[in-house]
Design a protein around this motif. Sequence first.
Motif, PDB file in Angstrom:
ATOM      1  N   MET A 268       0.833  -1.207   0.000  1.00 50.41           N
ATOM      2  CA  MET A 268       0.000   0.000   0.000  1.00 50.41           C
ATOM      3  C   MET A 268       0.868   1.258   0.000  1.00 50.41           C
ATOM      4  SD  MET A 268      -3.098  -0.674  -0.413  1.00 50.41           S
ATOM      5  CE  MET A 268      -3.685   0.984  -0.145  1.00 50.41           C
ATOM      6  N   ALA A 269       1.972   1.236   0.744  1.00 49.65           N
ATOM      7  CA  ALA A 269       2.875   2.394   0.769  1.00 49.65           C
ATOM      8  C   ALA A 269       3.460   2.612  -0.623  1.00 49.65           C
ATOM      9  CB  ALA A 269       3.984   2.176   1.794  1.00 49.65           C
ATOM     10  N   TRP A 270       3.898   1.536  -1.257  1.00 44.88           N
ATOM     11  CA  TRP A 270       4.445   1.639  -2.616  1.00 44.88           C
ATOM     12  C   TRP A 270       3.383   2.163  -3.581  1.00 44.88           C
ATOM     13  CZ3 TRP A 270       2.634  -0.911  -6.945  1.00 44.88           C
ATOM     14  CH2 TRP A 270       3.406  -0.758  -8.104  1.00 44.88           C
TER      15      TRP A 270
ATOM     16  N   ASN B 217      24.290   6.516  13.283  1.00 46.14           N
ATOM     17  CA  ASN B 217      25.475   5.686  13.062  1.00 46.14           C
ATOM     18  C   ASN B 217      25.153   4.310  12.511  1.00 46.14           C
ATOM     19  OD1 ASN B 217      27.116   7.758  14.047  1.00 46.14           O
ATOM     20  ND2 ASN B 217      26.790   7.091  16.152  1.00 46.14           N
ATOM     21  N   ALA B 218      23.889   4.056  12.195  1.00 48.05           N
ATOM     22  CA  ALA B 218      23.521   2.753  11.629  1.00 48.05           C
ATOM     23  C   ALA B 218      24.182   2.614  10.266  1.00 48.05           C
ATOM     24  CB  ALA B 218      22.008   2.634  11.506  1.00 48.05           C
ATOM     25  N   ASN B 219      24.967   1.581  10.109  1.00 47.31           N
ATOM     26  CA  ASN B 219      25.724   1.429   8.869  1.00 47.31           C
ATOM     27  C   ASN B 219      25.864  -0.051   8.506  1.00 47.31           C
ATOM     28  OD1 ASN B 219      27.118   2.300   6.633  1.00 47.31           O
ATOM     29  ND2 ASN B 219      29.089   2.287   7.681  1.00 47.31           N
ATOM     30  N   ASN B 220      24.752  -0.773   8.565  1.00 45.87           N
ATOM     31  CA  ASN B 220      24.788  -2.176   8.187  1.00 45.87           C
ATOM     32  C   ASN B 220      24.273  -2.339   6.757  1.00 45.87           C
ATOM     33  OD1 ASN B 220      21.857  -2.484   8.281  1.00 45.87           O
ATOM     34  ND2 ASN B 220      22.102  -2.305  10.485  1.00 45.87           N
ATOM     35  N   TRP B 221      24.281  -3.565   6.266  1.00 50.12           N
ATOM     36  CA  TRP B 221      23.880  -3.869   4.891  1.00 50.12           C
ATOM     37  C   TRP B 221      22.481  -3.345   4.578  1.00 50.12           C
ATOM     38  CZ3 TRP B 221      20.049  -7.432   3.244  1.00 50.12           C
ATOM     39  CH2 TRP B 221      20.092  -7.751   1.887  1.00 50.12           C
ATOM     40  N   TYR B 222      21.533  -3.600   5.470  1.00 46.18           N
ATOM     41  CA  TYR B 222      20.148  -3.177   5.240  1.00 46.18           C
ATOM     42  C   TYR B 222      20.024  -1.652   5.253  1.00 46.18           C
ATOM     43  CZ  TYR B 222      15.154  -2.540   5.833  1.00 46.18           C
ATOM     44  OH  TYR B 222      13.852  -2.120   5.680  1.00 46.18           O
ATOM     45  N   SER B 223      20.597  -1.012   6.244  1.00 39.41           N
ATOM     46  CA  SER B 223      20.456   0.444   6.356  1.00 39.41           C
ATOM     47  C   SER B 223      21.098   1.170   5.174  1.00 39.41           C
ATOM     48  CB  SER B 223      21.027   0.956   7.685  1.00 39.41           C
ATOM     49  OG  SER B 223      22.411   0.711   7.775  1.00 39.41           O
ATOM     50  N   ARG B 224      22.241   0.690   4.707  1.00 41.52           N
ATOM     51  CA  ARG B 224      22.870   1.318   3.536  1.00 41.52           C
ATOM     52  C   ARG B 224      21.998   1.159   2.293  1.00 41.52           C
ATOM     53  NH1 ARG B 224      27.526  -1.116   5.737  1.00 41.52           N
ATOM     54  NH2 ARG B 224      27.353  -2.789   4.209  1.00 41.52           N
TER      55      ARG B 224
ATOM     56  N   ARG C  11      20.303   4.237   0.294  1.00 35.93           N
ATOM     57  CA  ARG C  11      20.664   4.402  -1.117  1.00 35.93           C
ATOM     58  C   ARG C  11      19.403   4.452  -1.986  1.00 35.93           C
ATOM     59  NH1 ARG C  11      24.169   0.132  -1.733  1.00 35.93           N
ATOM     60  NH2 ARG C  11      25.741   1.391  -0.716  1.00 35.93           N
ATOM     61  N   ALA C  12      18.462   3.569  -1.732  1.00 31.89           N
ATOM     62  CA  ALA C  12      17.220   3.538  -2.518  1.00 31.89           C
ATOM     63  C   ALA C  12      16.440   4.835  -2.336  1.00 31.89           C
ATOM     64  CB  ALA C  12      16.364   2.346  -2.104  1.00 31.89           C
ATOM     65  N   HIS C  13      16.359   5.311  -1.101  1.00 38.53           N
ATOM     66  CA  HIS C  13      15.598   6.535  -0.863  1.00 38.53           C
ATOM     67  C   HIS C  13      16.307   7.753  -1.457  1.00 38.53           C
ATOM     68  CE1 HIS C  13      12.043   8.093   1.060  1.00 38.53           C
ATOM     69  NE2 HIS C  13      12.744   9.150   1.436  1.00 38.53           N
ATOM     70  N   LYS C  14      17.620   7.732  -1.410  1.00 36.70           N
ATOM     71  CA  LYS C  14      18.386   8.821  -2.018  1.00 36.70           C
ATOM     72  C   LYS C  14      18.122   8.876  -3.524  1.00 36.70           C
ATOM     73  CE  LYS C  14      22.986  10.777  -2.224  1.00 36.70           C
ATOM     74  NZ  LYS C  14      24.369  10.675  -1.757  1.00 36.70           N
ATOM     75  N   MET C  15      18.047   7.712  -4.160  1.00 39.46           N
ATOM     76  CA  MET C  15      17.753   7.666  -5.592  1.00 39.46           C
ATOM     77  C   MET C  15      16.334   8.154  -5.865  1.00 39.46           C
ATOM     78  SD  MET C  15      20.477   6.976  -7.036  1.00 39.46           S
ATOM     79  CE  MET C  15      19.826   6.871  -8.682  1.00 39.46           C
ATOM     80  N   HIS C  16      15.414   7.873  -4.958  1.00 41.94           N
ATOM     81  CA  HIS C  16      14.046   8.363  -5.137  1.00 41.94           C
ATOM     82  C   HIS C  16      14.024   9.887  -5.073  1.00 41.94           C
ATOM     83  CE1 HIS C  16       9.735   8.669  -5.052  1.00 41.94           C
ATOM     84  NE2 HIS C  16       9.850   9.449  -3.992  1.00 41.94           N
ATOM     85  N   HIS C  17      14.724  10.457  -4.117  1.00 39.78           N
ATOM     86  CA  HIS C  17      14.715  11.909  -3.950  1.00 39.78           C
ATOM     87  C   HIS C  17      15.614  12.633  -4.949  1.00 39.78           C
ATOM     88  CE1 HIS C  17      12.182  12.915  -0.505  1.00 39.78           C
ATOM     89  NE2 HIS C  17      12.353  11.644  -0.186  1.00 39.78           N
ATOM     90  N   LYS C  18      16.375  11.896  -5.707  1.00 42.57           N
ATOM     91  CA  LYS C  18      17.187  12.493  -6.771  1.00 42.57           C
ATOM     92  C   LYS C  18      16.276  13.174  -7.791  1.00 42.57           C
ATOM     93  CE  LYS C  18      20.067  10.859 -10.518  1.00 42.57           C
ATOM     94  NZ  LYS C  18      20.673   9.662 -11.094  1.00 42.57           N
TER      95      LYS C  18
ATOM     96  N   GLU D  90      11.781   6.738  -9.038  1.00 42.23           N
ATOM     97  CA  GLU D  90      12.146   5.328  -8.914  1.00 42.23           C
ATOM     98  C   GLU D  90      12.120   4.962  -7.444  1.00 42.23           C
ATOM     99  OE1 GLU D  90      16.576   4.388  -9.156  1.00 42.23           O
ATOM    100  OE2 GLU D  90      16.455   6.268 -10.264  1.00 42.23           O
ATOM    101  N   CYS D  91      12.017   3.690  -7.182  1.00 43.08           N
ATOM    102  CA  CYS D  91      12.042   3.131  -5.843  1.00 43.08           C
ATOM    103  C   CYS D  91      11.018   3.784  -4.909  1.00 43.08           C
ATOM    104  CB  CYS D  91      13.439   3.208  -5.236  1.00 43.08           C
ATOM    105  SG  CYS D  91      13.565   2.109  -3.817  1.00 43.08           S
ATOM    106  N   PHE D  92       9.782   3.382  -5.043  1.00 42.84           N
ATOM    107  CA  PHE D  92       8.696   3.967  -4.268  1.00 42.84           C
ATOM    108  C   PHE D  92       8.403   3.207  -2.975  1.00 42.84           C
ATOM    109  CE2 PHE D  92       8.104   5.477  -8.556  1.00 42.84           C
ATOM    110  CZ  PHE D  92       7.808   6.811  -8.355  1.00 42.84           C
ATOM    111  N   GLY D  93       9.043   2.066  -2.762  1.00 43.17           N
ATOM    112  CA  GLY D  93       8.835   1.301  -1.540  1.00 43.17           C
ATOM    113  C   GLY D  93       9.627   1.876  -0.386  1.00 43.17           C
ATOM    114  N   MET D  94       9.472   1.266   0.795  1.00 42.80           N
ATOM    115  CA  MET D  94      10.185   1.789   1.945  1.00 42.80           C
ATOM    116  C   MET D  94      10.994   0.712   2.659  1.00 42.80           C
ATOM    117  SD  MET D  94      11.273   3.920   4.113  1.00 42.80           S
ATOM    118  CE  MET D  94      10.772   5.145   2.995  1.00 42.80           C
ATOM    119  N   LEU D  95      10.355  -0.306   3.153  1.00 38.09           N
ATOM    120  CA  LEU D  95      11.070  -1.317   3.938  1.00 38.09           C
ATOM    121  C   LEU D  95      11.691  -2.395   3.067  1.00 38.09           C
ATOM    122  CD1 LEU D  95       8.551  -1.749   6.897  1.00 38.09           C
ATOM    123  CD2 LEU D  95      10.576  -0.291   6.788  1.00 38.09           C
ATOM    124  N   PHE D  96      11.045  -2.689   1.934  1.00 38.60           N
ATOM    125  CA  PHE D  96      11.556  -3.698   1.008  1.00 38.60           C
ATOM    126  C   PHE D  96      11.875  -2.996  -0.307  1.00 38.60           C
ATOM    127  CE2 PHE D  96       8.365  -5.857   3.706  1.00 38.60           C
ATOM    128  CZ  PHE D  96       9.227  -6.664   4.410  1.00 38.60           C
ATOM    129  N   VAL D  97      13.143  -2.788  -0.548  1.00 38.12           N
ATOM    130  CA  VAL D  97      13.563  -2.079  -1.761  1.00 38.12           C
ATOM    131  C   VAL D  97      14.268  -3.065  -2.684  1.00 38.12           C
ATOM    132  CG1 VAL D  97      13.718   0.148  -0.574  1.00 38.12           C
ATOM    133  CG2 VAL D  97      15.739  -1.300  -0.713  1.00 38.12           C
TER     134      VAL D  97
END
Length: 148
Positions: A20-22, A108-115, A119-126, A134-141
Amino acid sequence: MNIVVWIIIFLGTFLFMEFMAWFTHKYIMHGFLWSLHRDHHKKDHDSWFERNDAFFIFYAIVSMSLFYFGTTGFWYGYPLGFGILAYGIAYFLVHDIFIHQRFKLFRNANNWYSRGVRRAHKMHHKHLGKGDGECFGMLFVPFKYFKK
């Protein structure tokens, strides 16, 4: 009421809310209600609150309404309402606090998931306009955002 059924409805609702969020983000926020979402794509914000927050309020009302219906004998209202509420909390923690730093937490969260999510959200806001997103989802990108 069977607790297993309650948990299945709750988890199913939580997972369905990612869809629904997507869907809402891609076809409604970047569609006919762009006027409410536009300020979220601005680089500088005039206020801590955004018109975009109206979408959060909409889903909060849906969740609260389901709690109310739960009190009238529609017991499915409780797991449905709690599933929407849990997704709203997760969305707020990930999107508003972790990604956009509305509160200075999880910096300071810098694990695989958080990165990957960042990155996906940064591309969306680009994309600052209504289209070409692009990339309209949130938790599952998409997995491509988790690659180096």
